[in-house]
Enzyme design. Sequence first.
Site, short mmCIF file in Angstrom:
data_model
loop_
_atom_site.label_atom_id
_atom_site.label_comp_id
_atom_site.label_asym_id
_atom_site.label_seq_id
_atom_site.Cartn_x
_atom_site.Cartn_y
_atom_site.Cartn_z
N SER A 162 1.96 -2.09 -9.56
CA SER A 162 0.73 -2.87 -9.75
C SER A 162 0.67 -3.26 -11.22
O SER A 162 1.27 -2.61 -12.07
CB SER A 162 -0.47 -1.98 -9.41
OG SER A 162 -1.67 -2.60 -9.84
N TYR A 168 -5.45 5.68 -10.14
CA TYR A 168 -4.48 4.75 -9.55
C TYR A 168 -3.50 4.30 -10.63
O TYR A 168 -2.28 4.35 -10.45
CB TYR A 168 -5.26 3.57 -8.98
CG TYR A 168 -4.45 2.45 -8.38
CD1 TYR A 168 -3.83 2.59 -7.15
CD2 TYR A 168 -4.34 1.22 -9.04
CE1 TYR A 168 -3.12 1.54 -6.58
CE2 TYR A 168 -3.63 0.17 -8.48
CZ TYR A 168 -3.03 0.33 -7.25
OH TYR A 168 -2.32 -0.71 -6.69
N1 LIG Z 1 -3.65 -5.69 -2.71
C1 LIG Z 1 -3.61 -5.65 -4.01
O1 LIG Z 1 -4.41 -6.32 -4.68
C2 LIG Z 1 -2.58 -4.79 -4.70
C3 LIG Z 1 -2.36 -5.02 -6.06
C4 LIG Z 1 -1.40 -4.27 -6.71
C5 LIG Z 1 -0.66 -3.35 -6.01
N2 LIG Z 1 -0.89 -3.13 -4.68
C6 LIG Z 1 -0.06 -2.13 -3.99
O2 LIG Z 1 0.46 -2.67 -2.80
C7 LIG Z 1 0.79 -1.62 -1.92
C8 LIG Z 1 0.32 -1.98 -0.52
O3 LIG Z 1 -1.10 -2.04 -0.51
P1 LIG Z 1 -1.90 -3.23 0.17
O4 LIG Z 1 -2.57 -3.97 -0.90
O5 LIG Z 1 -1.05 -3.95 1.13
O6 LIG Z 1 -3.05 -2.39 0.91
P2 LIG Z 1 -3.34 -2.03 2.42
O7 LIG Z 1 -3.55 -3.26 3.22
O8 LIG Z 1 -4.43 -1.02 2.37
O9 LIG Z 1 -1.99 -1.34 2.92
C9 LIG Z 1 -1.64 -0.07 2.50
C10 LIG Z 1 -0.60 0.47 3.46
O10 LIG Z 1 -0.20 1.76 3.03
C11 LIG Z 1 -0.33 2.64 4.13
N3 LIG Z 1 -0.48 4.01 3.69
C12 LIG Z 1 -1.44 4.56 2.90
N4 LIG Z 1 -1.19 5.87 2.72
C13 LIG Z 1 -0.05 6.15 3.41
C14 LIG Z 1 0.72 7.30 3.62
N5 LIG Z 1 0.35 8.50 3.12
N6 LIG Z 1 1.86 7.23 4.35
C15 LIG Z 1 2.24 6.05 4.89
N7 LIG Z 1 1.53 4.92 4.76
C16 LIG Z 1 0.41 4.97 4.02
C17 LIG Z 1 -1.52 2.11 4.92
O11 LIG Z 1 -1.53 2.65 6.23
P3 LIG Z 1 -2.83 2.54 7.20
O12 LIG Z 1 -2.81 1.17 7.82
O13 LIG Z 1 -2.62 3.62 8.19
O14 LIG Z 1 -4.04 2.75 6.35
C18 LIG Z 1 -1.18 0.64 4.88
O15 LIG Z 1 -0.16 0.33 5.79
C19 LIG Z 1 0.16 -0.35 -2.49
O16 LIG Z 1 1.15 0.44 -3.09
C20 LIG Z 1 -0.81 -0.90 -3.53
O17 LIG Z 1 -1.02 0.01 -4.58
C21 LIG Z 1 -1.85 -3.83 -4.01
#
Ligand SMILES: NC(=O)c1ccc[n+]([C@@H]2O[C@H](COP(=O)([O-])OP(=O)(O)OC[C@H]3O[C@@H](n4cnc5c(N)ncnc54)[C@H](OP(=O)(O)O)[C@@H]3O)[C@@H](O)[C@H]2O)c1
Length: 287
Positions: free
Chosen positions: A144, A157
Amino acid sequence: MLAMSEKIAVITGASSGFGLLTTVELAAAGYRVVATMRNLERRHLLDDALRQKNASAKVDVRPLDITNIAAIPGVIDKIVADYGRIDLLVNNAGFAMAGFLEDVTLEELRRQFETNFFGHVVVTKAALPAMRRQRSGHIVMVTSIGGRCGSPVIGSYSASKFALEGWSESLRIEMQALGVQVVLVEPGAYKTDIWDRNSQISPVTLDPASPNYPRARRFSDYALKQVHKRDAREVAQLILRIAETPKPKMRYVAGTDAWIQLLLKTLLPWRTYERIIAKTVKIDRLD
Ligand SMILES: NC(=O)c1ccc[n+]([C@@H]2O[C@H](COP(=O)([O-])OP(=O)(O)OC[C@H]3O[C@@H](n4cnc5c(N)ncnc54)[C@H](OP(=O)(O)O)[C@@H]3O)[C@@H](O)[C@H]2O)c1
């Protein structure tokens, strides 16, 4: 049946957000994707998206909770046994623990690290022997911009992402001689479930008795207005481009907001930078 030229990708957190969309992009581009998720009951969203792209046959959905450290090596070994190799590992699963650092408990901080740091470390270590044998492989860490710039109110985070960035930088240099490419993807704010369904807020920060409560409320109002603007497919397409690049860069920043924050941090004197950040996120004054 596995085609000889088919590349094998493994991804964590494929039930939602970047993980789901990256699975679809990779499958549509011809990858065989082992899409892992902690709760298979949530696979229908991925299944629907794959059907729309006629890519269902390219994806093998398997259960994996990356905090279940003891189970990870078995899951990855089985993938290697079934497909013979791993060409691409996308460490994507994660969540954000919000709360003023004064309020966040050690237990909550540890929980943040269990997923965003140790989970990725253990998955990666389990995949490395196969990549070492192959003398090839891409490992994409979804960190991130919060892993480059310490972000207030999501400091837990940021800490977990900084840790992952440091670990990955070192790993990249160690793996260079083996032909394994370690890459960091650093998105700004994108529309996924991380901001609502998966957001976690330290209960102490939410307690009106917390001295940080009024600032937490203002931050929350600001954050809810700001985020969820960019289309998360941008990041999925970026990960596909990285996978297709034989020698990718160390870091890929994604999103104008991320670039702006990084430029401000790099170019401005620190005192000016920190004043701008505190003012922007509405935590510069006490009530
Ligand atoms: N969206 C943003 O603005 C943003 C910005 C910077 C970085 N990121 C990073 O992008 C990555 C993906 O996040 P996202 O934005 O796509 O959010 P998201 O839609 O909430 O997806 C997160 C995913 O991680 C899964 N997850 C959480 N804990 C887990 C665990 N212990 N074991 C296996 N799976 C797990 C969730 O599963 P469930 O469906 O079961 O909850 C979901 O599939 C993360 O690492 C986040 O830090 C996101």
